[in-house]
Design a protein around this motif. Structure first.
Motif, short mmCIF file in Angstrom:
data_model
loop_
_atom_site.label_atom_id
_atom_site.label_comp_id
_atom_site.label_asym_id
_atom_site.label_seq_id
_atom_site.Cartn_x
_atom_site.Cartn_y
_atom_site.Cartn_z
N MET A 105 58.94 -51.73 -12.55
CA MET A 105 59.42 -50.49 -13.09
C MET A 105 58.38 -49.38 -12.97
O MET A 105 58.67 -48.32 -12.47
CB MET A 105 59.83 -50.67 -14.54
N ILE A 106 57.20 -49.64 -13.48
CA ILE A 106 56.14 -48.64 -13.40
C ILE A 106 55.30 -48.96 -12.17
O ILE A 106 54.85 -50.09 -11.99
CB ILE A 106 55.28 -48.62 -14.67
N ASP A 107 55.09 -47.97 -11.36
CA ASP A 107 54.36 -48.13 -10.11
C ASP A 107 52.95 -48.67 -10.34
O ASP A 107 52.31 -48.37 -11.34
CB ASP A 107 54.32 -46.77 -9.41
N GLU A 108 52.46 -49.47 -9.40
CA GLU A 108 51.13 -50.08 -9.49
C GLU A 108 50.03 -49.03 -9.56
O GLU A 108 49.04 -49.18 -10.28
CB GLU A 108 50.91 -50.99 -8.28
N GLN A 109 50.18 -47.94 -8.83
CA GLN A 109 49.19 -46.87 -8.83
C GLN A 109 49.09 -46.23 -10.21
O GLN A 109 48.01 -45.91 -10.69
CB GLN A 109 49.56 -45.82 -7.79
N ILE A 110 50.23 -46.05 -10.87
CA ILE A 110 50.24 -45.48 -12.22
C ILE A 110 49.54 -46.44 -13.17
O ILE A 110 48.77 -46.02 -14.03
CB ILE A 110 51.67 -45.18 -12.68
N THR A 111 49.78 -47.74 -13.01
CA THR A 111 49.14 -48.75 -13.85
C THR A 111 47.62 -48.65 -13.75
O THR A 111 46.91 -48.65 -14.76
CB THR A 111 49.59 -50.16 -13.44
N GLU A 112 47.12 -48.56 -12.53
CA GLU A 112 45.67 -48.45 -12.32
C GLU A 112 45.14 -47.16 -12.92
O GLU A 112 44.07 -47.15 -13.55
CB GLU A 112 45.36 -48.50 -10.83
N SER A 113 45.87 -46.08 -12.76
CA SER A 113 45.45 -44.79 -13.30
C SER A 113 45.34 -44.84 -14.83
O SER A 113 44.38 -44.36 -15.40
CB SER A 113 46.45 -43.70 -12.89
N ILE A 114 46.33 -45.45 -15.48
CA ILE A 114 46.32 -45.57 -16.93
C ILE A 114 45.14 -46.40 -17.39
O ILE A 114 44.41 -46.02 -18.31
CB ILE A 114 47.65 -46.17 -17.45
N SER A 115 44.92 -47.53 -16.75
CA SER A 115 43.81 -48.41 -17.13
C SER A 115 42.46 -47.72 -16.96
O SER A 115 41.61 -47.80 -17.83
CB SER A 115 43.83 -49.69 -16.30
N ASP A 116 42.28 -47.02 -15.85
CA ASP A 116 41.03 -46.29 -15.61
C ASP A 116 40.80 -45.21 -16.65
O ASP A 116 39.70 -45.07 -17.18
CB ASP A 116 41.03 -45.65 -14.21
N LYS A 117 41.83 -44.46 -16.97
CA LYS A 117 41.70 -43.37 -17.93
C LYS A 117 41.48 -43.89 -19.34
O LYS A 117 40.79 -43.26 -20.12
CB LYS A 117 42.91 -42.45 -17.86
N LEU A 118 42.08 -45.02 -19.70
CA LEU A 118 41.90 -45.58 -21.03
C LEU A 118 40.46 -46.01 -21.25
O LEU A 118 39.93 -45.90 -22.35
CB LEU A 118 42.82 -46.77 -21.25
N GLN A 119 39.81 -46.50 -20.22
CA GLN A 119 38.43 -46.93 -20.35
C GLN A 119 37.49 -45.75 -20.55
O GLN A 119 36.37 -45.93 -20.99
CB GLN A 119 38.03 -47.74 -19.11
N SER A 120 37.95 -44.54 -20.24
CA SER A 120 37.10 -43.37 -20.39
C SER A 120 37.22 -42.73 -21.77
O SER A 120 36.86 -41.57 -21.96
CB SER A 120 37.40 -42.34 -19.29
N GLY A 121 37.77 -43.44 -22.75
CA GLY A 121 37.76 -42.98 -24.13
C GLY A 121 38.94 -42.12 -24.55
O GLY A 121 38.79 -41.17 -25.29
N THR A 122 40.14 -42.45 -24.12
CA THR A 122 41.32 -41.71 -24.53
C THR A 122 41.83 -42.25 -25.87
O THR A 122 41.49 -43.36 -26.26
CB THR A 122 42.44 -41.83 -23.48
#
Length: 72
Positions: free
Chosen positions: A1-18
């Motif tokens: 359902m959710i694209d793999e690229q979006i998944t990676e983007s979310i994970s990367d951004k979460l690690q940066s303190g969101t």
């Protein structure tokens, strides 16, 4: 359902303190997806959310856990 690229983007951004939760419109802007797409994801319960008052917030922590679980 959710694209793999979006998944990676979310994970990367979460690690940066969101924050652990985010307004759904801000979430759509954050992952560069049209608001109507994220609105339908919420309506169909594809992504975890919580309603506080009039606001619908995307639960980012639960979303990442859910996405990691799908990858196994």
């Amino acid at each position: 359902m959710i694209d793999e690229q979006i998944t990676e983007s979310i994970s990367d951004k979460l690690q940066s303190g969101t924050p652990p939760m985010m307004d759904w419109r801000a979430f759509a802007d954050w992952i560069s997806v049209d608001h109507t797409v994220v609105h339908m994801w919420l309506h169909r319960a594809y992504i975890p959310s919580i309603k506080i008052g009039r606001r619908r917030l995307v639960n980012l922590v639960q979303l990442v856990e859910q996405l990691k679980g799908e990858g196994e």
